[in-house]
Design a protein around this motif. Structure first.
Motif, short mmCIF file in Angstrom:
data_model
loop_
_atom_site.label_atom_id
_atom_site.label_comp_id
_atom_site.label_asym_id
_atom_site.label_seq_id
_atom_site.Cartn_x
_atom_site.Cartn_y
_atom_site.Cartn_z
N PRO A 1 34.23 22.04 -46.83
CA PRO A 1 35.27 22.65 -47.65
C PRO A 1 35.40 24.13 -47.33
O PRO A 1 34.45 24.78 -46.91
CB PRO A 1 34.77 22.43 -49.07
CG PRO A 1 33.28 22.33 -48.95
CD PRO A 1 33.03 21.68 -47.61
N GLN B 1 37.44 14.60 -41.40
CA GLN B 1 38.03 15.67 -42.20
C GLN B 1 38.46 15.15 -43.59
O GLN B 1 39.49 15.53 -44.12
CB GLN B 1 39.19 16.31 -41.45
CG GLN B 1 38.72 16.95 -40.14
CD GLN B 1 39.72 17.92 -39.55
OE1 GLN B 1 40.93 17.72 -39.63
NE2 GLN B 1 39.23 18.99 -38.93
N MET C 1 36.90 17.96 -47.33
CA MET C 1 37.18 19.40 -47.30
C MET C 1 37.64 19.97 -48.64
O MET C 1 37.71 21.18 -48.80
CB MET C 1 38.25 19.70 -46.24
CG MET C 1 37.83 19.33 -44.83
SD MET C 1 38.93 19.97 -43.55
CE MET C 1 40.42 19.02 -43.86
N HIS D 1 34.13 18.31 -41.29
CA HIS D 1 34.59 19.65 -41.65
C HIS D 1 34.26 19.86 -43.11
O HIS D 1 34.63 19.06 -43.96
CB HIS D 1 36.09 19.78 -41.40
CG HIS D 1 36.53 21.21 -41.28
ND1 HIS D 1 36.27 22.15 -42.26
CD2 HIS D 1 37.20 21.87 -40.30
CE1 HIS D 1 36.77 23.33 -41.88
NE2 HIS D 1 37.33 23.18 -40.69
#
Length: 271
Positions: free
Chosen positions: A67, A32, A35, A65
């Motif tokens: 954006p 993550q 993002m 993940h």
């Protein structure tokens, strides 16, 4: 019911804290770190290098993940739509360079949409048209890279609406993601089906699941067992799913990963 193997969502800097648990069992990881606009434009190469170093030796499945803040995939502003497409393409580059084969994007469907579906002629069609303008180039790029975009429920009330959107692309490079906490919130706030029914509806299109618990009031991202989600029912539905989705804990405090894993392990649903 066969217990399922789960992993976790982490930033690169957090991988070392859970390395043995993740690497020894080749668990799913979702990074993550990519993002935001800053993450995709400042220190981009350094961020990719750091991720590859932290992941060295990992043999499980990997995703990122993508954006999402301010990046509605049905944006009504024609000037902004190409910017959103470009942002997603840049995130796909990051995914490809670190070896990730999935990228999570957020659903554009809300309770407002569901309640107003019949109020505006052509509403559904115009929304789908904008979605395709933004995502068609991203889906094509994902196809070429061998990456699957997975569309996560956020405020979705009817799971079949998002499923139909994904099916409309006719591509193996786009599939469904389910966030258990978001589904439970939609159940409490908008009369959506139970979380397990979201999973059953997704069927063969289900490629990714965020595992998090909530109290039915807010998006808590608590460890499983701290909220009200019916985890045995959720994992019964997952065990019946033939698509073998990535299963990752997505917690607000990643120090709670061991606690969430133990709670599910004690139920006999995960390994």
């Amino acid at each position: 019911m066969t217990p399922l193997k789960i992993g976790a969502c982490l930033k690169t800097s957090e991988i070392a804290d859970h390395r043995d648990w993740l690497f020894d069992a080749a668990r799913d990881i979702e990074l993550q770190d990519f993002m935001s606009h800053v993450a995709l434009t400042t220190g981009f190469d350094d961020r990719i290098a750091a991720a590859k170093t932290a992941l060295d030796g990992h043999t499980g499945r990997l995703g990122i993940h993508g954006p999402f803040e301010g990046l509605d995939i049905d944006n009504k502003d024609s000037e902004l739509r190409p910017i959103i497409t470009a942002r997603f393409l840049k995130a796909l580059e990051a995914a490809d360079r670190i070896g990730a084969r999935q990228m999570v994007l957020h659903s554009p469907y809300t309770a407002w949409y569901q309640n107003n579906f019949f109020s505006f002629p052509g509403y559904a069609e115009s929304k789908i048209g904008r979605i395709h303008q933004i995502l068609d180039p991203v889906v094509r790029a994902a196809e070429n890279m061998g990456i699957t975009l997975v569309i996560e429920n956020i405020q979705d009330v009817r799971p079949e609406t998002r499923r139909a959107m994904v099916d409309g692309f006719g591509s193996q490079a786009i599939a469904l993601s389910i966030d258990t906490g978001h589904a439970q919130l939609a159940r409490r706030m908008s009369g959506a089906p139970p979380v397990a029914d979201f999973i059953t509806d997704a069927g063969a299109q289900l490629a990714h699941v965020h595992l998090q618990d909530v109290d039915g009031h807010a998006d808590r991202h608590w460890a499983p067992g701290e909220g009200e989600i019916e985890w045995t029912a959720v994992f019964r539905a997952l065990a019946a799913c033939e698509s073998d989705p990535h299963l990752v804990l997505e917690l607000r405090d990643n120090a709670d990963i061991p606690k969430g894993f133990r709670a599910l392990s004690d139920l006999g649903v995960v390994i």
